[in-house]
Design a protein around this motif. Structure first.
Motif, PDB file in Angstrom:
ATOM      1  N   THR A  52       0.702   3.954  -3.176  1.00 57.25           N
ATOM      2  CA  THR A  52       0.425   5.481  -2.917  1.00 57.25           C
ATOM      3  C   THR A  52       0.828   6.428  -3.033  1.00 57.25           C
ATOM      4  O   THR A  52       1.001   7.625  -3.826  1.00 57.25           O
ATOM      5  N   SER A  74       0.708   6.573  -7.013  1.00 62.83           N
ATOM      6  CA  SER A  74      -0.978   7.650  -7.627  1.00 62.83           C
ATOM      7  C   SER A  74       0.037   9.048  -7.169  1.00 62.83           C
ATOM      8  O   SER A  74      -0.372   9.471  -7.887  1.00 62.83           O
ATOM      9  N   LYS A  75      -0.008   9.105  -6.279  1.00 59.01           N
ATOM     10  CA  LYS A  75       0.633  10.661  -6.102  1.00 59.01           C
ATOM     11  C   LYS A  75       1.775  10.661  -6.995  1.00 59.01           C
ATOM     12  O   LYS A  75       1.493  12.175  -7.266  1.00 59.01           O
ATOM     13  N   ASP A 135       0.998  -1.415  -0.551  1.00 61.74           N
ATOM     14  CA  ASP A 135       0.084  -0.357  -0.307  1.00 61.74           C
ATOM     15  C   ASP A 135       0.825   1.096  -0.155  1.00 61.74           C
ATOM     16  O   ASP A 135       0.806   2.052  -0.833  1.00 61.74           O
TER      17      ASP A 135
END
Lengths: 140, 140, 140
Positions: free
Chosen positions: A27, A30-31, A23
Motif C-alpha cells: 500500500t 503504491s502511494k 499489504d
C-alpha cells in the motif's frame, strides 16, 4: 530519475507469533508511486524479527514457533539477563538467529516476492508490543 | 542529487565475543556528509558475523555467547573441517546462523536504529583477528 | 550517473546441498557494465536459502549440512506441516535460521567479497528444484 522515500510503520502485536504485513508495505509503495527499485525494511527492536516465509498454510507459522520455542526455551537457567521475565533473553536469541533487515527488489510495479512469500513481523515477547519498522525505497 | 560512497573499516578483535562499532560507522557517515539514504555493511569473512543487538545490559552479550557456545559446541565430533582447531567449523556454523550483511536507512541525519540497538562485530574464533567490513552508502 | 538494473537467475538443484553461483552473478554484472554500487539478491522461495560461505575446503559445506540436519531433523514429530514429506517443514525452519536476502557492494569493478567468500544457494529439499533468484543493482 532516481529518487528515494522513507516511511515508518508501527505494528501492534498481541504477544508471541508471526504477523503478516505485506499489504501495509505494498500500500505504501503504491502511494509513493515507484515502479522499479529496491525496498529495505529495518526493525527498530532487539526482541522481534523480520521474516519472509510461506503465507499459505498457517501450520508453517505454528511449526516455526514450536521449533524456536524448543530450541530457545523460556526460563533457560543458562541465561543471566532475566530482568523482564523468562521470555526476555530467549527473545534476543531468536532475533540473533533470524534477522531485523530485509531487502526486496521492485520490478515493473511488483515486489519480487515468490508466489508463497509473505513479509512477517515475528514477535518474540509474550506480551503485546508496538513495533516500529523503518521502510526505505530507492528507485524510480 | 543522489550519490554514493564506499569505505572499509578494519576492526581488531581480541578473540571470541561481541564488539560494538556503531560509533565508527556514524563517524564515517558524518564525514561524508549524507543526510538521507541507505547504509549497507558487508563483512568480508566466513567465521565472524555482523549483528544488531541490545547495547544496554552487557549480560545480553554474555547470554548470546553462552547460548551459541552450547548450540554449536567447540570440538564437536560431527565436524570434519578442523584444520584450524576445534573452534574452526563452529565459527562457520555460527556465521551461517547469523549474518554478514546489514542495512540501515539514514533519515534526517540519523540512522534508523532503535533506542537500544547497536551495531556489532561478532568474532567467533578464539584467537584475535583483524576483520574487514565494507561500507556502502547511497543517498544524498 | 546512477542507474539500476534487474535480472533473474534460475538455478537447477539436484536436491539438498550448497550450490555456488558466484560466477553467474559476476558474469551478469560485467555484462551490464557497472563499476560501483550495491548488489542485492533475493531468493523467491521459502524452503531454500542464500548464503555467503567459504568456497575453499568442501568439508565446510559438508559440515554445515551435517549440523543443520542434526539441528532440524527430518521427520521430527514436532511438526504438523508435513504435506510434502518429512523434509518439508525442516526446509522452512532452515530458511528461517539463515537468509533469503544478500547485499554486496561493488567497488572499482570488484564485488567486496572476502578472499574465501562465495555466494551459495542452499537447497533444503531432498528433491531437485528450479530456484529463482532476483538480482538488483544500483550504481554507476
Amino acid at each position: 530519475m532516481l529518487r528515494q522515500a522513507f516511511h515508518e510503520l508501527t505494528l501492534a502485536t498481541r504477544g508471541r507469533g508471526l504477523y503478516e504485513f505485506t499489504d501495509a508495505v505494498t500500500t505504501w509503495l503504491s502511494k509513493v508511486g515507484f515502479k522499479n527499485g529496491l525496498l529495505t525494511l529495518h526493525l527498530r527492536h532487539t526482541s522481534a524479527s523480520l521474516l519472509i516465509q510461506e503465507n499459505a498454510d498457517p501450520d508453517v507459522r505454528r511449526d516455526l514457533e514450536a521449533f524456536f520455542a524448543r530450541l530457545v526455551p523460556d526460563g533457560d537457567r543458562l541465561f543471566v539477563h532475566t530482568a523482564e521475565g523468562e521470555d526476555d533473553m530467549p527473545a534476543h536469541v531468536r532475533t540473533a538467529l533470524t534477522a531485523v533487515n530485509l531487502n526486496i527488489p521492485l520490478h515493473d510495479g511488483r515486489l519480487a516476492l515468490g508466489t508463497w512469500q509473505g513479509i512477517y513481523l515475528w514477535e518474540h515477547r509474550r506480551s503485546p508490543h508496538a513495533r516500529r519498522v523503518a521502510l526505505h525505497f530507492i528507485g524510480e
